[in-house]
Design an enzyme around this catalytic site. Structure first.
Site, PDB file in Angstrom:
ATOM      1  N   HIS A 207       0.879  -1.172   0.000  1.00  0.00           N
ATOM      2  CA  HIS A 207       0.000   0.000   0.000  1.00  0.00           C
ATOM      3  C   HIS A 207       0.922   1.229   0.000  1.00  0.00           C
ATOM      4  O   HIS A 207       1.358   1.698   1.040  1.00  0.00           O
ATOM      5  CB  HIS A 207      -0.852  -0.075   1.281  1.00  0.00           C
ATOM      6  CG  HIS A 207      -1.800   1.042   1.512  1.00  0.00           C
ATOM      7  ND1 HIS A 207      -3.166   0.920   1.335  1.00  0.00           N
ATOM      8  CD2 HIS A 207      -1.621   2.306   1.964  1.00  0.00           C
ATOM      9  CE1 HIS A 207      -3.765   2.039   1.666  1.00  0.00           C
ATOM     10  NE2 HIS A 207      -2.843   2.914   2.042  1.00  0.00           N
ATOM     11  N   HIS A 209       1.877   5.066  -0.757  1.00  0.00           N
ATOM     12  CA  HIS A 209       1.504   6.456  -1.045  1.00  0.00           C
ATOM     13  C   HIS A 209       2.652   7.069  -1.863  1.00  0.00           C
ATOM     14  O   HIS A 209       3.791   6.613  -1.799  1.00  0.00           O
ATOM     15  CB  HIS A 209       1.252   7.221   0.253  1.00  0.00           C
ATOM     16  CG  HIS A 209      -0.069   6.865   0.877  1.00  0.00           C
ATOM     17  ND1 HIS A 209      -1.192   7.615   0.700  1.00  0.00           N
ATOM     18  CD2 HIS A 209      -0.442   5.812   1.636  1.00  0.00           C
ATOM     19  CE1 HIS A 209      -2.214   7.040   1.335  1.00  0.00           C
ATOM     20  NE2 HIS A 209      -1.785   5.937   1.919  1.00  0.00           N
ATOM     21  N   CYS A 240      -3.759  10.670   4.472  1.00  0.00           N
ATOM     22  CA  CYS A 240      -4.281  10.251   5.779  1.00  0.00           C
ATOM     23  C   CYS A 240      -4.377  11.494   6.644  1.00  0.00           C
ATOM     24  O   CYS A 240      -3.416  12.267   6.721  1.00  0.00           O
ATOM     25  CB  CYS A 240      -3.351   9.223   6.421  1.00  0.00           C
ATOM     26  SG  CYS A 240      -3.863   8.817   8.102  1.00  0.00           S
ATOM     27  N   ASN A 249      -2.499   7.584  -2.700  1.00  0.00           N
ATOM     28  CA  ASN A 249      -1.916   6.283  -3.031  1.00  0.00           C
ATOM     29  C   ASN A 249      -1.431   6.310  -4.469  1.00  0.00           C
ATOM     30  O   ASN A 249      -1.868   7.128  -5.274  1.00  0.00           O
ATOM     31  CB  ASN A 249      -2.990   5.192  -2.928  1.00  0.00           C
ATOM     32  CG  ASN A 249      -3.477   5.032  -1.523  1.00  0.00           C
ATOM     33  OD1 ASN A 249      -4.382   5.743  -1.104  1.00  0.00           O
ATOM     34  ND2 ASN A 249      -2.876   4.125  -0.796  1.00  0.00           N
TER      35      ASN A 249
HETATM   36  P1  HMG Z   1     -11.130   7.166  21.129  1.00  0.00           P
HETATM   37  O1  HMG Z   1     -11.565   8.592  21.300  1.00  0.00           O
HETATM   38  O2  HMG Z   1      -9.915   6.721  21.900  1.00  0.00           O
HETATM   39  O3  HMG Z   1     -12.314   6.112  21.351  1.00  0.00           O
HETATM   40  O4  HMG Z   1     -10.883   6.921  19.584  1.00  0.00           O
HETATM   41  P2  HMG Z   1     -13.311   5.846  22.497  1.00  0.00           P
HETATM   42  O5  HMG Z   1     -13.562   4.374  22.480  1.00  0.00           O
HETATM   43  O6  HMG Z   1     -12.863   6.489  23.785  1.00  0.00           O
HETATM   44  O7  HMG Z   1     -14.639   6.586  21.995  1.00  0.00           O
HETATM   45  C1  HMG Z   1     -14.713   8.007  21.849  1.00  0.00           C
HETATM   46  C2  HMG Z   1     -15.993   8.358  21.110  1.00  0.00           C
HETATM   47  O8  HMG Z   1     -15.944   7.835  19.788  1.00  0.00           O
HETATM   48  C3  HMG Z   1     -17.247   7.747  21.757  1.00  0.00           C
HETATM   49  O9  HMG Z   1     -18.327   8.632  21.485  1.00  0.00           O
HETATM   50  C4  HMG Z   1     -17.452   6.483  20.959  1.00  0.00           C
HETATM   51  O10 HMG Z   1     -18.778   6.031  20.977  1.00  0.00           O
HETATM   52  C5  HMG Z   1     -17.041   6.927  19.570  1.00  0.00           C
HETATM   53  P3  HMG Z   1     -18.843   9.711  22.574  1.00  0.00           P
HETATM   54  O11 HMG Z   1     -19.202   8.884  23.773  1.00  0.00           O
HETATM   55  O12 HMG Z   1     -17.660  10.643  22.816  1.00  0.00           O
HETATM   56  O13 HMG Z   1     -19.990  10.397  21.861  1.00  0.00           O
HETATM   57  N1  HMG Z   1     -16.575   5.814  18.745  1.00  0.00           N
HETATM   58  C6  HMG Z   1     -17.052   5.526  17.536  1.00  0.00           C
HETATM   59  N2  HMG Z   1     -17.990   6.108  16.781  1.00  0.00           N
HETATM   60  C7  HMG Z   1     -18.232   5.557  15.567  1.00  0.00           C
HETATM   61  N3  HMG Z   1     -17.581   4.470  15.098  1.00  0.00           N
HETATM   62  C8  HMG Z   1     -16.639   3.869  15.833  1.00  0.00           C
HETATM   63  C9  HMG Z   1     -16.343   4.402  17.102  1.00  0.00           C
HETATM   64  N4  HMG Z   1     -15.479   4.055  18.066  1.00  0.00           N
HETATM   65  C10 HMG Z   1     -15.632   4.918  19.073  1.00  0.00           C
HETATM   66  N5  HMG Z   1     -15.996   2.806  15.365  1.00  0.00           N
HETATM   67  C11 HMG Z   1     -10.879   5.511  17.638  1.00  0.00           C
HETATM   68  C12 HMG Z   1     -10.447   5.674  19.098  1.00  0.00           C
HETATM   69  C13 HMG Z   1     -10.138   4.325  17.074  1.00  0.00           C
HETATM   70  C14 HMG Z   1     -12.378   5.280  17.587  1.00  0.00           C
HETATM   71  C15 HMG Z   1     -10.520   6.826  16.887  1.00  0.00           C
HETATM   72  O14 HMG Z   1      -9.176   7.108  17.132  1.00  0.00           O
HETATM   73  C16 HMG Z   1     -10.741   6.732  15.418  1.00  0.00           C
HETATM   74  O15 HMG Z   1     -11.869   6.630  14.970  1.00  0.00           O
HETATM   75  N6  HMG Z   1      -9.662   6.768  14.622  1.00  0.00           N
HETATM   76  C17 HMG Z   1      -9.750   6.575  13.170  1.00  0.00           C
HETATM   77  C18 HMG Z   1      -8.658   7.294  12.478  1.00  0.00           C
HETATM   78  C19 HMG Z   1      -8.743   7.038  11.003  1.00  0.00           C
HETATM   79  O16 HMG Z   1      -9.769   6.673  10.478  1.00  0.00           O
HETATM   80  N7  HMG Z   1      -7.618   7.287  10.302  1.00  0.00           N
HETATM   81  C20 HMG Z   1      -7.545   7.094   8.875  1.00  0.00           C
HETATM   82  C21 HMG Z   1      -7.574   5.663   8.464  1.00  0.00           C
HETATM   83  S1  HMG Z   1      -6.017   4.827   8.699  1.00  0.00           S
HETATM   84  C22 HMG Z   1      -5.145   5.157   7.237  1.00  0.00           C
HETATM   85  O17 HMG Z   1      -5.563   5.943   6.436  1.00  0.00           O
HETATM   86  C23 HMG Z   1      -3.892   4.363   6.962  1.00  0.00           C
HETATM   87  C24 HMG Z   1      -4.101   3.286   5.895  1.00  0.00           C
HETATM   88  O18 HMG Z   1      -4.557   3.840   4.677  1.00  0.00           O
HETATM   89  C25 HMG Z   1      -2.772   2.548   5.651  1.00  0.00           C
HETATM   90  C26 HMG Z   1      -1.605   3.495   5.382  1.00  0.00           C
HETATM   91  O19 HMG Z   1      -1.684   4.301   4.446  1.00  0.00           O
HETATM   92  O20 HMG Z   1      -0.629   3.379   6.100  1.00  0.00           O
HETATM   93  C27 HMG Z   1      -5.127   2.247   6.352  1.00  0.00           C
HETATM   94 MG    MG Z   2      -3.284   4.783   3.151  1.00  0.00          MG
END
Ligand code: HMG
Ligand code: MG
Length: 309
Positions: A207, A209, A240, A249
């Protein structure tokens, strides 16, 4: 002549990795993009992510996207799921595959999913158990396999160690992400060599970028080491939100042109992917970053002019 795979699988990540990084893209435009990609021969389309909308508001409509797309038989419509809550939403939306994601560096893991690598693996356990119970394949993403925007260079052994952990957890495939696109073929080769000692090659994907313009060269390196699953993004969309400045990508169009030129079968129709790329790029009011797409665009304009004369 080194031996290259005769056939590869393209994992199209534009609708997720690409659009998670755009300020606003309408649900209609996302659905149209996925529907168009579904007609190109692609068999694996990442259609969205079920993450916290506070963290990545761009993906907050993934449930609606999954509800509205027209699914083609034999196409995997996958979703990114960071925890059990996300997994349950993905299941309710009819995703037919999910992907968990962690990092090979602590700094990015903390910024991206708010926990350490060890905590992330612990967090995935109930998700994997639930997925197993529903016979749902789980892909594992491993970020920062070359460098981390917070911690600097990543050691190949560290990548290998977390990749082995993801495999042991139950992921059927590990996608190795050069998240900020700084890797070069030699470093990618060293990293892959370390990982291949722990994970069978047929369970690895890459993967890349393209921030530093090395993605196609890195991809060729990976192909030469037997990797046959390639993540890419239509029109080169992507980035990201937690890796500031990272480009998209490697473009699907460029990967298809390279593979077809090498006699590697992809099963994907390049002009059809290019048309999907032009449509989403028009929506975003910019040109694709894919050189192949731009060349095809020039060709199409030239052909229209010739017809008019
Ligand atoms: P957190 O704040 O530590 O989680 O986040 P939490 O469990 O304490 O929950 C906080 C709040 O989020 C709560 O709501 C939960 O209900 C809600 P509140 O009570 O405050 O109203 N929550 C959710 N809501 C919807 N869907 C869920 C969910 N989980 C908790 N699944 C968490 C931890 C992992 C959730 C957060 O950090 C997060 O969502 N991160 C995502 C970041 C992301 O999407 N980054 C981009 C993708 S990765 C990428 O692009 C790389 C990749 O392409 C590969 C590469 O290129 O290397 C894959
Ligand atoms: Mg990526």
């Amino acid at each position: 002549m080194m031996s290259l795979p005769s056939k590869v699988t393209i994992v199209e990540v534009g609708a997720r990795d690409g659009l998670q990084n755009e300020d606003f893209v309408s649900t209609d435009a996302k659905v149209a993009l996925i529907n168009q990609l579904s007609q190109t021969g692609l068999t694996h389309i990442e259609a969205g992510s079920f993450v916290s909308p506070k963290w990545v508001p761009q993906m907050a409509d993934s449930g609606d996207v999954f509800a509205r797309i027209e699914r083609e038989d034999g196409v995997i419509y996958a979703a990114l799921t960071p925890n059990l809550k996300g997994f349950e939403q993905a299941m309710a939306s009819g995703a037919n595959q999910v992907a968990i994601f962690t990092s090979s560096s602590e700094g990015f893991c903390q910024r991206n999913i708010n926990c350490s690598i060890a905590e992330s693996l612990k967090r995935f356990e109930p998700l994997i158990q639930a997925a197993k119970a529903q016979h749902m394949p789980v892909r594992g993403y491993l970020s920062c396999v070359a460098d981390c925007p917070y911690d600097g260079p990543t050691q190949p052994e560290q990548v290998a160690s977390v990749a082995a952990d993801l495999l042991a957890l139950g992921c059927y495939e590990i996608s190795l992400g050069d998240t900020i696109g700084t890797g070069t073929p030699l470093r990618i080769a060293r990293m892959l060599d370390a990982v291949q000692r722990h994970v069978p090659t047929e369970q690895l994907a890459v993967h890349f970028h393209d921030t530093w313009g090395q993605a196609l060269a890195n991809l060729y390196q990976a192909l030469s080491m037997g990797i046959a699953t390639l993540d890419s993004s239509v029109a080169g969309l992507g980035g990201c939100p937690y890796a500031f400045g990272a480009a998209g990508n490697v473009a699907t169009e460029d990967v298809l042109y390279l593979c077809h030129g090498l006699g590697i079968e992809t099963g994907v129709d390049l002009p059809a992917v290019a048309r999907a790329g032009w449509a989403i790029s028009a929506e975003l009011a910019r040109m694709p970053t894919s050189k192949v797409s731009l060349a095809l665009h020039q060709q199409a304009i030239a052909a229209t002019k010739t017809k008019q004369h």
